[in-house]
Design an enzyme around this catalytic site. Structure first.
Site, PDB file in Angstrom:
ATOM      1  N   ASN A 210      -9.286  17.481   2.360  1.00  0.00           N
ATOM      2  CA  ASN A 210      -8.453  16.660   1.505  1.00  0.00           C
ATOM      3  C   ASN A 210      -8.313  17.161   0.157  1.00  0.00           C
ATOM      4  O   ASN A 210      -7.055  17.424  -0.298  1.00  0.00           O
ATOM      5  CB  ASN A 210      -8.671  15.038   1.771  1.00  0.00           C
ATOM      6  CG  ASN A 210      -8.115  14.418   2.974  1.00  0.00           C
ATOM      7  OD1 ASN A 210      -7.426  15.202   3.555  1.00  0.00           O
ATOM      8  ND2 ASN A 210      -8.114  13.249   2.983  1.00  0.00           N
ATOM      9  N   CYS A 262      -4.928   8.299   0.532  1.00  0.00           N
ATOM     10  CA  CYS A 262      -6.007   9.104   0.966  1.00  0.00           C
ATOM     11  C   CYS A 262      -6.269  10.243  -0.114  1.00  0.00           C
ATOM     12  O   CYS A 262      -7.445  10.196  -0.587  1.00  0.00           O
ATOM     13  CB  CYS A 262      -5.697   9.999   2.307  1.00  0.00           C
ATOM     14  SG  CYS A 262      -5.668   8.737   3.434  1.00  0.00           S
ATOM     15  N   LYS A 322       5.696   9.296   0.364  1.00  0.00           N
ATOM     16  CA  LYS A 322       6.285  10.130   0.918  1.00  0.00           C
ATOM     17  C   LYS A 322       7.163   9.927   2.088  1.00  0.00           C
ATOM     18  O   LYS A 322       7.389   8.418   2.297  1.00  0.00           O
ATOM     19  CB  LYS A 322       5.117  11.135   1.721  1.00  0.00           C
ATOM     20  CG  LYS A 322       4.459  10.423   2.759  1.00  0.00           C
ATOM     21  CD  LYS A 322       3.173  11.194   3.521  1.00  0.00           C
ATOM     22  CE  LYS A 322       3.755  11.810   4.886  1.00  0.00           C
ATOM     23  NZ  LYS A 322       2.706  12.480   5.492  1.00  0.00           N
ATOM     24  N   ARG A 329       0.861   2.947  -1.151  1.00  0.00           N
ATOM     25  CA  ARG A 329      -0.076   2.970  -1.792  1.00  0.00           C
ATOM     26  C   ARG A 329      -0.311   4.359  -2.734  1.00  0.00           C
ATOM     27  O   ARG A 329       0.034   5.478  -2.240  1.00  0.00           O
ATOM     28  CB  ARG A 329      -1.337   3.106  -0.850  1.00  0.00           C
ATOM     29  CG  ARG A 329      -1.519   1.519  -0.340  1.00  0.00           C
ATOM     30  CD  ARG A 329      -2.677   1.694   0.704  1.00  0.00           C
ATOM     31  NE  ARG A 329      -2.412   2.183   1.964  1.00  0.00           N
ATOM     32  CZ  ARG A 329      -3.218   2.274   3.131  1.00  0.00           C
ATOM     33  NH1 ARG A 329      -4.459   1.766   2.874  1.00  0.00           N
ATOM     34  NH2 ARG A 329      -2.898   2.720   4.286  1.00  0.00           N
TER      35      ARG A 329
HETATM   36  P1  NAD Z   1      -5.733   0.643   7.057  1.00  0.00           P
HETATM   37  O1  NAD Z   1      -5.881  -0.188   5.744  1.00  0.00           O
HETATM   38  O2  NAD Z   1      -4.114   0.683   7.323  1.00  0.00           O
HETATM   39  O3  NAD Z   1      -6.555  -0.317   8.188  1.00  0.00           O
HETATM   40  C1  NAD Z   1      -7.576  -0.869   8.019  1.00  0.00           C
HETATM   41  C2  NAD Z   1      -7.727  -1.959   8.965  1.00  0.00           C
HETATM   42  O4  NAD Z   1      -9.114  -2.200   9.041  1.00  0.00           O
HETATM   43  C3  NAD Z   1      -7.213  -3.173   8.688  1.00  0.00           C
HETATM   44  O5  NAD Z   1      -6.127  -3.597   9.649  1.00  0.00           O
HETATM   45  C4  NAD Z   1      -7.884  -4.104   8.364  1.00  0.00           C
HETATM   46  O6  NAD Z   1      -7.620  -5.412   8.637  1.00  0.00           O
HETATM   47  C5  NAD Z   1      -9.097  -3.656   9.241  1.00  0.00           C
HETATM   48  N1  NAD Z   1     -10.526  -4.254   8.872  1.00  0.00           N
HETATM   49  C6  NAD Z   1     -11.202  -4.165   7.807  1.00  0.00           C
HETATM   50  N2  NAD Z   1     -12.351  -4.721   7.939  1.00  0.00           N
HETATM   51  C7  NAD Z   1     -12.691  -4.838   9.142  1.00  0.00           C
HETATM   52  C8  NAD Z   1     -13.731  -5.292   9.890  1.00  0.00           C
HETATM   53  N3  NAD Z   1     -14.872  -5.587   9.490  1.00  0.00           N
HETATM   54  N4  NAD Z   1     -13.544  -5.518  11.541  1.00  0.00           N
HETATM   55  C9  NAD Z   1     -12.291  -5.128  11.973  1.00  0.00           C
HETATM   56  N5  NAD Z   1     -11.465  -4.669  11.174  1.00  0.00           N
HETATM   57  C10 NAD Z   1     -11.514  -4.511   9.862  1.00  0.00           C
HETATM   58  O7  NAD Z   1      -6.405   1.836   6.775  1.00  0.00           O
HETATM   59  P2  NAD Z   1      -6.202   3.344   7.401  1.00  0.00           P
HETATM   60  O8  NAD Z   1      -4.963   3.920   6.376  1.00  0.00           O
HETATM   61  O9  NAD Z   1      -6.069   3.278   8.794  1.00  0.00           O
HETATM   62  O10 NAD Z   1      -7.270   4.167   6.973  1.00  0.00           O
HETATM   63  C11 NAD Z   1      -8.578   3.812   7.634  1.00  0.00           C
HETATM   64  C12 NAD Z   1      -9.698   5.005   7.386  1.00  0.00           C
HETATM   65  O11 NAD Z   1      -9.193   6.260   7.903  1.00  0.00           O
HETATM   66  C13 NAD Z   1      -9.872   5.245   6.006  1.00  0.00           C
HETATM   67  O12 NAD Z   1     -11.217   5.607   5.562  1.00  0.00           O
HETATM   68  C14 NAD Z   1      -8.849   6.485   5.615  1.00  0.00           C
HETATM   69  O13 NAD Z   1      -9.229   7.033   4.505  1.00  0.00           O
HETATM   70  C15 NAD Z   1      -8.975   7.244   6.900  1.00  0.00           C
HETATM   71  N6  NAD Z   1      -7.723   7.828   7.106  1.00  0.00           N
HETATM   72  C16 NAD Z   1      -6.813   7.420   6.910  1.00  0.00           C
HETATM   73  C17 NAD Z   1      -5.497   8.332   7.257  1.00  0.00           C
HETATM   74  C18 NAD Z   1      -4.114   7.898   7.097  1.00  0.00           C
HETATM   75  O14 NAD Z   1      -3.170   8.538   6.931  1.00  0.00           O
HETATM   76  N7  NAD Z   1      -3.896   6.401   6.840  1.00  0.00           N
HETATM   77  C19 NAD Z   1      -5.704   9.592   7.749  1.00  0.00           C
HETATM   78  C20 NAD Z   1      -6.924  10.087   8.033  1.00  0.00           C
HETATM   79  C21 NAD Z   1      -8.046   9.306   7.545  1.00  0.00           C
HETATM   80  C1  UGA Z   2      -3.225  13.359   4.065  1.00  0.00           C
HETATM   81  C2  UGA Z   2      -3.548  14.996   4.752  1.00  0.00           C
HETATM   82  O1  UGA Z   2      -2.557  15.569   4.787  1.00  0.00           O
HETATM   83  C3  UGA Z   2      -4.046  14.335   6.048  1.00  0.00           C
HETATM   84  O2  UGA Z   2      -4.546  15.540   6.756  1.00  0.00           O
HETATM   85  C4  UGA Z   2      -5.197  13.430   6.011  1.00  0.00           C
HETATM   86  O3  UGA Z   2      -5.613  12.844   7.283  1.00  0.00           O
HETATM   87  C5  UGA Z   2      -4.821  12.351   5.254  1.00  0.00           C
HETATM   88  O4  UGA Z   2      -4.265  12.468   3.911  1.00  0.00           O
HETATM   89  C6  UGA Z   2      -6.032  11.134   5.077  1.00  0.00           C
HETATM   90  O5  UGA Z   2      -6.934  11.502   5.083  1.00  0.00           O
HETATM   91  O6  UGA Z   2      -5.641  10.169   5.092  1.00  0.00           O
HETATM   92  P1  UGA Z   2      -0.963  11.974   3.980  1.00  0.00           P
HETATM   93  O7  UGA Z   2      -1.841  11.126   2.935  1.00  0.00           O
HETATM   94  O8  UGA Z   2      -0.514  11.088   5.219  1.00  0.00           O
HETATM   95  O9  UGA Z   2      -2.153  12.808   4.847  1.00  0.00           O
HETATM   96  O10 UGA Z   2       0.101  12.569   3.595  1.00  0.00           O
HETATM   97  P2  UGA Z   2       0.391  14.125   3.385  1.00  0.00           P
HETATM   98  O11 UGA Z   2       1.672  14.392   3.835  1.00  0.00           O
HETATM   99  O12 UGA Z   2      -0.623  14.855   2.948  1.00  0.00           O
HETATM  100  O13 UGA Z   2       0.868  13.943   1.654  1.00  0.00           O
HETATM  101  C7  UGA Z   2       0.316  13.317   0.527  1.00  0.00           C
HETATM  102  C8  UGA Z   2       0.944  13.406  -0.806  1.00  0.00           C
HETATM  103  O14 UGA Z   2       0.872  14.697  -1.136  1.00  0.00           O
HETATM  104  C9  UGA Z   2       2.146  12.799  -0.670  1.00  0.00           C
HETATM  105  O15 UGA Z   2       2.430  12.091  -1.914  1.00  0.00           O
HETATM  106  C10 UGA Z   2       3.289  14.112  -0.672  1.00  0.00           C
HETATM  107  O16 UGA Z   2       4.502  13.777  -1.055  1.00  0.00           O
HETATM  108  C11 UGA Z   2       2.405  14.910  -1.535  1.00  0.00           C
HETATM  109  N1  UGA Z   2       2.840  16.518  -1.276  1.00  0.00           N
HETATM  110  C12 UGA Z   2       2.364  16.781   0.244  1.00  0.00           C
HETATM  111  C13 UGA Z   2       3.461  17.251  -2.054  1.00  0.00           C
HETATM  112  O17 UGA Z   2       3.771  16.900  -3.268  1.00  0.00           O
HETATM  113  N2  UGA Z   2       3.713  18.429  -1.555  1.00  0.00           N
HETATM  114  C14 UGA Z   2       3.209  18.883  -0.519  1.00  0.00           C
HETATM  115  O18 UGA Z   2       3.799  20.156  -0.489  1.00  0.00           O
HETATM  116  C15 UGA Z   2       2.764  18.036   0.594  1.00  0.00           C
END
Ligand code: NAD
Ligand code: UGA
Length: 458
Positions: A210, A262, A322, A329
């Protein structure tokens, strides 16, 4: 295999659904029982293209269920994935409260030999800490803890799951390694690279990935600034560097500063980990500061370049961080709009999907459900999210609705000449601002943008 997801958010819900469609029996548990009630009705709490249909398919064939009861959710599970949020701590590091409280909750209900798989993004050493905590809670070392970081992107999560570049399997013992391999066996068979490593390495890989991606964006944003000053064109420059396969052409799109749940929090956590271990991540520290400054600088640019007097109406199109998500967020809009309000502007906003979520963060703005209506009598329009709907805007209609003529496009959705043809002044990223007040006169643009200014003329 019986799999339980602890946390039915973006990651738990999408990966849980996809694992169910691969044939595993999946239960999505969430501490928020209202969320579970909604999910049971297919009333999705998040907007993610393709997710609802995939969920319906998995539920129909009996591979996916939802629950808010912890015991029955985990007692039969072979693998329990932790997919709860890991927000930033006030110090910039990461707040692992949800991970530890999830671990504590499931500990007494796990069947012997179950494996906990941490999918949430966590700092190095967390799997080890969870392992110790579970052993303490159970009074036995019968539960293994593995790490399987997630790389999906919001807006394309279903495709990212189906077509991963690689899958990282972090395990410190043979049982966990075997279990992870059997969950992802289908991918291994079709040749998706598996990085089988320790839990600590898996945790480091996630943050380093990331941080590197965010750095590409920060880099290209700085190069875009230089192009603007030097009279260059960022599109040609990115193509010129991106064709070098050592650099690659992805994640080089300039924008208003990266946002989302993220990159901002993960770069902060990576930097904090570096400080904690005495291995400072200076590039990332600088990147974080530059990204924050960028949002303010681009907000200031609107007021300055369009010479907006207090009381002017500015329309902002795009609130999501995006396109293809309703997630706001750390979206650029949440920094830029308050700046405009502080500067005395009247702000009207539109977003096709994210308005509901944005309401919790924005006050004193006018909400609109139509981009053209939103632009009525505005002195300037600011485009912050690259929604297809905005790319397809009828510029003639837009120009007609405005009282002013400035379009700030912070996603480079249009060709400068096309915009100029509609009599709009067009400020985009990494390209010179196109000043034209003559609707049909584009002759002066013929040499644009290949006129490179000497430094003395900037
Ligand atoms: P989110 O906030 O969308 O979802 C988290 C969920 O967990 C919520 O529904 C919440 O109610 C629940 N929760 C909290 N505490 C709990 C508990 N004790 N038991 C059961 N449920 C509980 O979060 P997210 O975006 O899915 O991200 C989760 C993790 O994955 C983070 O560490 C994030 O960094 C990582 N991640 C997110 C993305 C993404 O694109 N959003 C991609 C890769 C990794
Ligand atoms: C990002 C990573 O791309 C995922 O691989 C990772 O799993 C995730 O974070 C995570 O750890 O949660 P995401 O946050 O969903 O995914 O979105 P991205 O497409 O990566 O965009 C992130 C931000 O960068 C956005 O604000 C987007 O507009 C910006 N961005 C992205 C740019 O400004 N330029 C680019 O070329 C790409």
């Amino acid at each position: 295999m019986q799999i339980t997801m602890i946390g039915a958010g973006y990651v738990g819900l999408t990966t849980g659904t996809c694992l169910a469609n691969m044939g595993h029996d999946v239960c999505c548990y969430d501490i928020d029982s209202r969320r579970i009630t909604r999910l049971e009705r297919f009333d999705l709490p998040i907007y993610e293209p393709g997710l609802e249909n995939a969920m319906r398919r998995a539920v129909d064939v009996g591979h996916l269920r939802f629950s808010s009861k912890i015991r029955t959710s985990v007692s039969e599970a072979d693998a329990v994935f932790i997919t709860v949020g890991t927000p930033s701590a006030p110090t910039g590091g990461i707040d692992l409260t949800h991970v530890f409280s999830a671990a504590r909750q499931i500990a007494p209900h796990l069947k012997r030999g179950a494996v906990i798989v941490i999918k949430s993004t966590v700092v190095v050493g967390t799997a080890q800490r969870v392992r110790e905590m579970i052993a303490r809670e159970r009074g036995a070392f019968d539960i293994r803890v593995a790490s399987n970081p997630e790389f999906l992107r919001e807006g394309s999560a279903m495709r990212d799951f189906a077509e991963p570049d690689r899958i990282v399997l972090g395990a410190d013992d043979a049982r966990s390694r075997r279990l992870l391999r059997s969950i992802y066996g289908t991918f291994e068979k079709i040749g998706i690279p598996m990085v089988v490593t320790s839990t600590g390495n898996a945790e480091l890989i996630k943050y380093a990935a990331n941080a590197f991606l965010a750095m590409k964006i920060g880099f290209i944003n700085d190069v875009a600034d230089l192009c603007e000053k030097a009279g260059g064109d960022i599109a040609d420059v990115t193509r010129g560097i991106g064709l070098d396969h050592r650099i690659g052409d992805s994640f080089l799109q300039p924008g208003p500063g990266f946002g989302g749940s993220c990159f901002p929090k993960d770069t902060r956590a990576f930097a904090a980990t570096g400080r904690q271990y005495g291995a400072p991540q200076k590039l990332i520290e600088t990147l974080i500061a530059r990204n924050d400054q960028r949002k303010t600088a681009l907000a200031r640019r609107i007021v300055k370049e369009a010479r907006l007097a207090p009381g002017s109406k500015v329309t902002v199109l795009g609130l999501a961080f995006k396109a293809n998500t309703d997630d706001v967020r750390e979206a650029a809009a949440l920094s830029i709009i308050p700046f405009l309000r502080e500067a005395g502007m009247r702000v009207t906003v539109h977003d096709p999907k994210a308005a509901f979520n944005a309401r919790a963060h924005l006050s004193d703005v006018t909400w609109s459900d139509c981009p053209y209506k939103a632009c009525k009598d505005a002195a300037a329009v600011v485009l912050l999210t690259e929604w297809e709907e905005y790319r397809a805007l009828d510029l003639a209609r837009l120009a007609k609705a405005l009282s002013g003529d400035f379009l700030f496009d912070y996603r480079n959705l249009f060709e400068p000449r096309t915009v100029a043809r509609h009599g709009l002044r067009y400020a985009s990223l990494g390209r010179s601002t196109v000043f034209t007040r003559q609707r049909a006169d584009v002759s002066s643009l013929e040499t644009w943008p290949r006129r490179i200014a000497a430094p003395g003329h900037i």
